[in-house]
Design a protein around this motif. Structure first.
Motif, short mmCIF file in Angstrom:
data_model
loop_
_atom_site.label_atom_id
_atom_site.label_comp_id
_atom_site.label_asym_id
_atom_site.label_seq_id
_atom_site.Cartn_x
_atom_site.Cartn_y
_atom_site.Cartn_z
N ARG A 182 0.86 -1.20 -0.06
CA ARG A 182 -0.03 -0.09 0.03
C ARG A 182 0.91 1.21 0.12
N LEU A 183 2.12 1.08 0.75
CA LEU A 183 2.92 2.46 0.60
C LEU A 183 3.97 2.49 -0.21
N ALA A 184 4.02 1.33 -1.16
CA ALA A 184 4.80 1.45 -2.19
C ALA A 184 6.41 1.31 -1.78
N THR A 185 6.57 0.93 -0.40
CA THR A 185 7.69 1.17 0.32
C THR A 185 8.21 -0.03 1.09
N LYS A 186 9.61 -0.53 0.86
CA LYS A 186 10.02 -1.53 1.68
C LYS A 186 10.30 -1.28 3.11
N LEU A 187 9.72 -1.57 4.05
CA LEU A 187 9.85 -1.49 5.40
C LEU A 187 10.83 -1.89 6.28
N PHE A 188 11.22 -3.44 5.91
CA PHE A 188 12.25 -4.17 6.48
C PHE A 188 13.21 -4.89 5.63
N HIS A 189 14.34 -5.29 6.13
CA HIS A 189 15.35 -5.93 5.25
C HIS A 189 15.00 -7.37 6.08
N ARG A 190 14.71 -8.28 5.28
CA ARG A 190 14.65 -9.76 5.56
C ARG A 190 15.70 -10.70 5.47
N THR A 191 16.15 -11.47 6.44
CA THR A 191 17.10 -12.44 6.18
C THR A 191 16.31 -13.74 6.70
N THR A 192 16.90 -14.92 6.77
CA THR A 192 16.75 -15.89 7.57
C THR A 192 16.93 -15.79 9.13
N ARG A 193 17.79 -14.94 9.17
CA ARG A 193 18.34 -14.92 10.68
C ARG A 193 17.90 -13.66 11.24
N LYS A 194 17.86 -12.49 10.51
CA LYS A 194 17.38 -11.28 11.07
C LYS A 194 16.41 -10.39 10.38
N VAL A 195 15.68 -9.54 11.01
CA VAL A 195 14.70 -8.63 10.55
C VAL A 195 15.40 -7.15 11.04
N SER A 196 15.63 -6.25 9.91
CA SER A 196 16.18 -5.00 10.57
C SER A 196 15.19 -3.83 9.80
N VAL A 197 14.80 -2.80 10.23
CA VAL A 197 13.86 -1.80 9.54
C VAL A 197 14.74 -0.91 8.69
N THR A 198 14.17 -0.56 7.67
CA THR A 198 14.83 0.07 6.53
C THR A 198 14.90 1.63 6.78
N GLU A 199 15.54 2.51 6.30
CA GLU A 199 15.65 3.83 6.28
C GLU A 199 14.12 4.25 6.28
N ALA A 200 13.39 3.97 5.41
CA ALA A 200 12.03 4.70 5.37
C ALA A 200 11.21 4.02 6.44
N GLY A 201 11.20 2.51 6.85
CA GLY A 201 10.67 2.15 7.93
C GLY A 201 10.86 2.77 9.38
N GLN A 202 12.52 3.39 9.49
CA GLN A 202 12.50 4.10 10.64
C GLN A 202 11.75 5.32 10.83
N ILE A 203 11.42 6.14 9.61
CA ILE A 203 10.80 7.11 9.52
C ILE A 203 9.19 6.90 9.83
N TYR A 204 8.89 6.01 9.10
CA TYR A 204 7.27 5.54 9.31
C TYR A 204 7.09 5.14 10.87
N PHE A 205 8.21 4.56 11.28
CA PHE A 205 8.06 3.89 12.66
C PHE A 205 7.52 5.08 13.75
N GLN A 206 8.57 6.21 13.63
CA GLN A 206 8.55 7.20 14.54
C GLN A 206 7.21 7.69 14.51
N HIS A 207 6.59 8.10 13.34
CA HIS A 207 5.42 8.58 13.40
C HIS A 207 4.30 7.75 13.91
N CYS A 208 4.34 6.49 13.48
CA CYS A 208 3.15 5.42 13.89
C CYS A 208 3.34 5.34 15.34
#
Length: 289
Positions: free
Chosen positions: A43-69
């Motif tokens: 819906r946002l046309a934006t990747k919010l997380f980097h996903r690997t089999t071991r780790k999930v990390s927030v993208t730069e765009a995800g960090q901005i969205y997280f602060q507001h949410c």
């Protein structure tokens, strides 16, 4: 209209850095969390997380969205607490300070009514004309009269007070009635803590410096002196109204009476006002109308 779908799931994953832990926190399946987050990214046309089999990390765009949410969700939590507290019964300690005479004559009976209604309160009422440090001394509420100074405190107007210039009939029959502000320098003006009185003239507030044979920091003492025909005084309504009503004092210079000033409830800035303080303020506001 804002679409909330996926927001709680996104915030939980961002905080736990795990889809599994987020699912446990929310009480839903990991697959449901993954679906909601994926739909949100679409819906946002934006990747919010980097996903690997071991780790999930927030993208730069995800960090901005997280602060507001996070701010929005905190606001919703606070709104829910406010509504819950609205139904709460006032209880526990409530520390209040107010001026002496106004506190004795007007506030204390109203506060006593509030205590009678909510007996689980433990009220500490300190009547003093000194300015207390509300934070250092742990006060929940202070009642202030007149013009407010700049402050970091929050303020709510409870009511208003009227100032009267008045004198005893015997004084006026002996020394005459002043009809203009310029005539005050011919009279014995009984002073409080200030050496001037406030008036309205030509639609503007004007301060007139006055003098006399008595200055005192007690309104009761000044009323007594005025009733005994010693001089003229300017005092708030709660000092002089009984004497104006029984004729022991006469109001003069009414065309120059200053604008009413405020009676204020002052309290420290908080994200949410406690129910006991809010309900007492509401009680005082209603009674002082």
């Amino acid at each position: 209209m804002f679409n909330w779908e996926g927001v709680s799931e996104f915030v939980s994953v961002a905080e736990t850095e795990s889809f599994t832990q987020a699912a446990k926190r929310l009480g839903i399946s990991t697959a449901q969390v993954s679906r909601q987050v994926s739909a949100l990214e679409t819906r946002l046309a934006t990747k919010l997380f980097h996903r690997t089999t071991r780790k999930v990390s927030v993208t730069e765009a995800g960090q901005i969205y997280f602060q507001h949410c996070r701010q929005v969700l905190d606001g919703l939590d606070e709104a829910e607490r406010a509504i819950t507290n609205l139904q709460s019964t006032p209880r526990g300690r409530l520390k209040i300070t107010a001026p002496v005479t106004y506190g004795e004559r007007t506030l204390a009976p109203l506060i006593n009514d509030f205590i009678a209604k909510y007996p689980e309160l433990d009220v500490k009422l300190n009547l003093t004309n000194l300015k207390v440090d509300m934070i250092d001394e742990g006060y929940d509420l202070a009642i202030r009269l007149g013009q407010l100074e700049d402050s970091s405190m929050m303020a709510k107007k409870l009511g208003k007070r009227t100032h009267y210039v008045c004198a005893a009939p015997d004084y006026l029959s002996t020394y005459g009635i002043p009809h203009s502000l310029s005539e005050l320098d011919q009279h014995n003006c009984l002073l409080g803590t200030l050496d001037y009185w406030r008036f309205q003239e030509g639609g503007k507030t004007r301060s007139i410096r006055v003098s006399g044979s008595l200055s005192c920091n007690s309104g009761r003492a000044l009323v007594d002196a005025a009733v005994k025909a010693i001089g003229i005084t300017q005092l708030p309504d709660y000092y002089v109204l009984p004497y104006l009503e029984n004729g022991k004092l006469v109001s003069i210079l009414e065309q120059h009476r200053p604008s009413d000033d405020g009676i204020w409830a002052i309290y420290p800035q908080n994200r949410h006002l406690s129910p006991k303080v809010r309900m007492l303020i509401d009680h005082l506001t209603e009674e002082l109308k």
